[in-house]
Write a protein that holds these residues in place. Structure first.
Motif, mmCIF file in Angstrom:
data_model
loop_
_atom_site.group_PDB
_atom_site.id
_atom_site.type_symbol
_atom_site.label_atom_id
_atom_site.label_comp_id
_atom_site.label_asym_id
_atom_site.label_seq_id
_atom_site.Cartn_x
_atom_site.Cartn_y
_atom_site.Cartn_z
ATOM 1 N N ASP A 82 -94.520 44.317 -64.129
ATOM 2 C CA ASP A 82 -95.887 44.147 -63.638
ATOM 3 C C ASP A 82 -96.456 42.895 -64.296
ATOM 4 O O ASP A 82 -96.616 42.846 -65.517
ATOM 5 C CB ASP A 82 -96.735 45.363 -63.989
ATOM 6 C CG ASP A 82 -98.154 45.267 -63.441
ATOM 7 O OD1 ASP A 82 -98.478 44.210 -62.841
ATOM 8 O OD2 ASP A 82 -98.930 46.219 -63.605
ATOM 9 N N PRO A 83 -96.753 41.855 -63.511
ATOM 10 C CA PRO A 83 -97.211 40.597 -64.120
ATOM 11 C C PRO A 83 -98.650 40.622 -64.622
ATOM 12 O O PRO A 83 -99.045 39.750 -65.400
ATOM 13 C CB PRO A 83 -97.061 39.584 -62.976
ATOM 14 C CG PRO A 83 -97.248 40.414 -61.735
ATOM 15 C CD PRO A 83 -96.633 41.752 -62.048
ATOM 16 N N SER A 131 -106.046 37.960 -56.630
ATOM 17 C CA SER A 131 -105.166 38.584 -57.612
ATOM 18 C C SER A 131 -105.864 38.823 -58.944
ATOM 19 O O SER A 131 -106.741 38.055 -59.367
ATOM 20 C CB SER A 131 -103.941 37.696 -57.840
ATOM 21 O OG SER A 131 -103.156 38.188 -58.910
ATOM 22 N N PRO A 143 -97.385 46.384 -54.699
ATOM 23 C CA PRO A 143 -96.657 46.375 -55.970
ATOM 24 C C PRO A 143 -95.203 45.944 -55.789
ATOM 25 O O PRO A 143 -94.549 46.324 -54.829
ATOM 26 C CB PRO A 143 -96.752 47.830 -56.442
ATOM 27 C CG PRO A 143 -97.981 48.359 -55.771
ATOM 28 C CD PRO A 143 -98.045 47.680 -54.446
ATOM 29 N N ARG A 144 -94.747 45.097 -56.709
ATOM 30 C CA ARG A 144 -93.345 44.654 -56.791
ATOM 31 C C ARG A 144 -92.905 43.784 -55.623
ATOM 32 O O ARG A 144 -91.716 43.589 -55.413
ATOM 33 C CB ARG A 144 -92.396 45.857 -56.921
ATOM 34 C CG ARG A 144 -92.686 46.739 -58.130
ATOM 35 C CD ARG A 144 -91.782 47.950 -58.160
ATOM 36 N NE ARG A 144 -92.126 48.858 -59.258
ATOM 37 C CZ ARG A 144 -91.590 50.046 -59.435
ATOM 38 N NH1 ARG A 144 -90.669 50.495 -58.586
ATOM 39 N NH2 ARG A 144 -91.946 50.801 -60.449
ATOM 40 N N HIS A 148 -95.437 39.167 -56.578
ATOM 41 C CA HIS A 148 -95.346 39.592 -57.974
ATOM 42 C C HIS A 148 -94.081 39.064 -58.636
ATOM 43 O O HIS A 148 -94.069 38.808 -59.841
ATOM 44 C CB HIS A 148 -95.427 41.116 -58.064
ATOM 45 C CG HIS A 148 -96.788 41.655 -57.757
ATOM 46 N ND1 HIS A 148 -97.174 42.020 -56.484
ATOM 47 C CD2 HIS A 148 -97.864 41.849 -58.540
ATOM 48 C CE1 HIS A 148 -98.430 42.432 -56.515
ATOM 49 N NE2 HIS A 148 -98.881 42.339 -57.750
ATOM 50 N N GLN A 149 -93.016 38.903 -57.878
ATOM 51 C CA GLN A 149 -91.802 38.341 -58.460
ATOM 52 C C GLN A 149 -92.019 36.880 -58.858
ATOM 53 O O GLN A 149 -91.487 36.417 -59.875
ATOM 54 C CB GLN A 149 -90.630 38.459 -57.483
ATOM 55 C CG GLN A 149 -90.313 39.876 -57.031
ATOM 56 C CD GLN A 149 -90.155 40.859 -58.182
ATOM 57 O OE1 GLN A 149 -89.614 40.539 -59.234
ATOM 58 N NE2 GLN A 149 -90.651 42.077 -57.975
ATOM 59 N N ASN A 196 -93.960 37.070 -62.030
ATOM 60 C CA ASN A 196 -93.051 37.456 -63.109
ATOM 61 C C ASN A 196 -92.260 36.252 -63.602
ATOM 62 O O ASN A 196 -92.042 36.076 -64.805
ATOM 63 C CB ASN A 196 -92.085 38.544 -62.622
ATOM 64 C CG ASN A 196 -92.745 39.907 -62.499
ATOM 65 O OD1 ASN A 196 -93.750 40.173 -63.162
ATOM 66 N ND2 ASN A 196 -92.202 40.760 -61.658
#
Length: 418
Positions: free
Chosen positions: A47-48, A92, A375-376, A380-381, A384
């Protein structure tokens, strides 16, 4: 084994056995889904939020909103990530309105959205537009000048990233736009030891409209009755009339050797059942085109079709989070002639394991850029990836008066005003 004629009896038997076995496990239950093991699984589920702060520059609308308003095709083409990344960041939790506390700075410039009538980015304008946007932020904020972009990231989803050209030979001649050499590039292009992929870049999947993909999901009990599937160009006669450059000949070789092979369902036609057909296939070919990647990679993963990647030295999206070696099949470009033998030789246990891994929801989620974000997902990648590059090393910040970048370097056309 060539495959230029009809399939041999041995191939037909192999196909029948494989399809029969796979059709029996078409329903993937919760216990059948294989969790991604090791550090890759942990990275994929990071989770960033709370691990970085991003400041979004406010640019004149000519750099972004006006370009989309001029041509709405930008919202659905494979380069649309730059648009949706901007929208995502504005809403965000990692966004900060205080630039003095930011870890990263983002310049929302849409360099792929000015399109030709055929839907391709105007590569002459892209570098001029990028240079103009950087000049704008460097004159109005102090943050670019103190690092010359080393704590800035840019989304450059062209065929060859910030080389801003679709043909490899010309892209290599151009090189990465000089004013971006200290910045982190978020780009679809990835190939090892290539001048258009800078060290530290974040390789992302191309944009595939999530709502469109999800509207075509078939029932899980649908059997996989196609062995190998592909729809797309084999020759690009418009841009490569002599046939010497496009896909480095790999697509042409697939067509010439397997167009009459019963194991292969391949064609240039793009049927309305394209997405449904991919979900009925065991293997989906993902050969290089002008660049090593294509949206088929995203589609194959989301639809649980084992990607057959034919692109030497490709750097795949989110490679530290997605176990590509375990979910895909890699065929060297020189081995295309043996494609039928390679695929029919893969043990059934290995096919089933790849299918179980592909059924993992986290894997599918990481390949898509939904709006609003989930989510994910791929957004988000990216975050990350940015978070894992923190803290910035001390040499990011320049000494007073120090200059690293040469603003007059590069192709003469790129230096013209935009």
């Amino acid at each position: 084994m060539g495959g230029t004629g009809s399939a041999t009896a041995a191939q037909a038997l192999a196909l029948a056995a494989l399809l029969l076995a796979c059709s029996g496990v078409a329903v993937v239950t919760a216990q059948d889904i294989e969790r991604i093991q090791g550090s890759a699984g942990d990275v994929l589920e990071d989770d960033p939020v709370g691990r970085l702060k991003v400041y979004v520059y406010e640019l004149p609308p000519k750099y972004n909103k006006n370009v989309v308003a001029k041509d709405s095709r930008c919202l659905s083409h494979m380069f649309a990530t730059e648009i949706f990344m901007h929208r995502f960041l504005l809403a965000s939790a990692v966004r900060t309105l205080n630039p003095d506390e930011a870890d990263w700075f983002y310049t929302p410039v849409y360099t792929t959205c000015d399109l030709t009538p055929w839907g391709h980015p105007l590569t002459v304008k892209s570098p001029r537009m990028m240079r103009s946007a950087i000049q704008y932020v460097s004159k109005r904020w102090p943050y670019w000048n103190r690092t010359e972009g080393a704590d800035h990231f840019f989304v450059t989803p062209h065929d060859f990233g910030a080389c801003f050209y679709f043909q490899e030979e010309k892209a290599i001649q151009r090189g990465v736009l000089p004013v971006l050499r200290r910045a982190t590039l978020v780009q679809t292009f990835g190939q090892k030891n290539h001048v258009c992929l800078r060290e530290g870049s974040i390789t992302i999947p191309p944009y595939a409209p999530p709502h469109k993909i999800r509207a075509h999901i078939v029932p899980p009990e649908t059997p996989r009755s196609i062995f190998v599937y592909f729809r797309g160009l084999f020759y690009d006669t418009a841009n490569d009339p002599e046939g010497g450059y496009y896909a480095r000949g790999a697509r042409a070789s697939v067509w010439e050797n397997f167009k009459n092979n019963a194991l292969f369902d391949i064609s240039t036609e793009h049927p309305p059942t394209y997405y449904e057909d991919m979900q009925r296939a065991i293997f989906c070919l993902c050969p290089l085109g002008w660049a090593p990647w294509s949206p088929r990679l995203v589609e194959a993963v989301v639809f649980g079709c084992i990607p057959v990647i034919i692109a030497d030295d490709i750097v795949l999206p989110f490679a530290d989070a997605i176990p590509w070696e375990e979910i895909a099949v890699f065929v060297p470009e020189d081995d295309v002639l043996r494609l039928d033998t390679i695929l029919t030789s893969i043990p059934m246990d290995e096919i089933l394991r790849k299918q179980r891994l592909l059924a993992n929801p986290s894997m599918k989620q990481a390949m898509l850029f939904p709006q609003p974000a989930e989510p994910r997902d791929a957004f988000h990648q990216v975050l990350n990836g940015l978070a894992r590059k923190l803290p910035h090393p001390k040499d990011v910040f320049l000494k007073p008066g120090q200059k690293v970048l040469n603003w007059t370097e590069g192709a003469q056309d790129d230096l013209k005003p935009w």
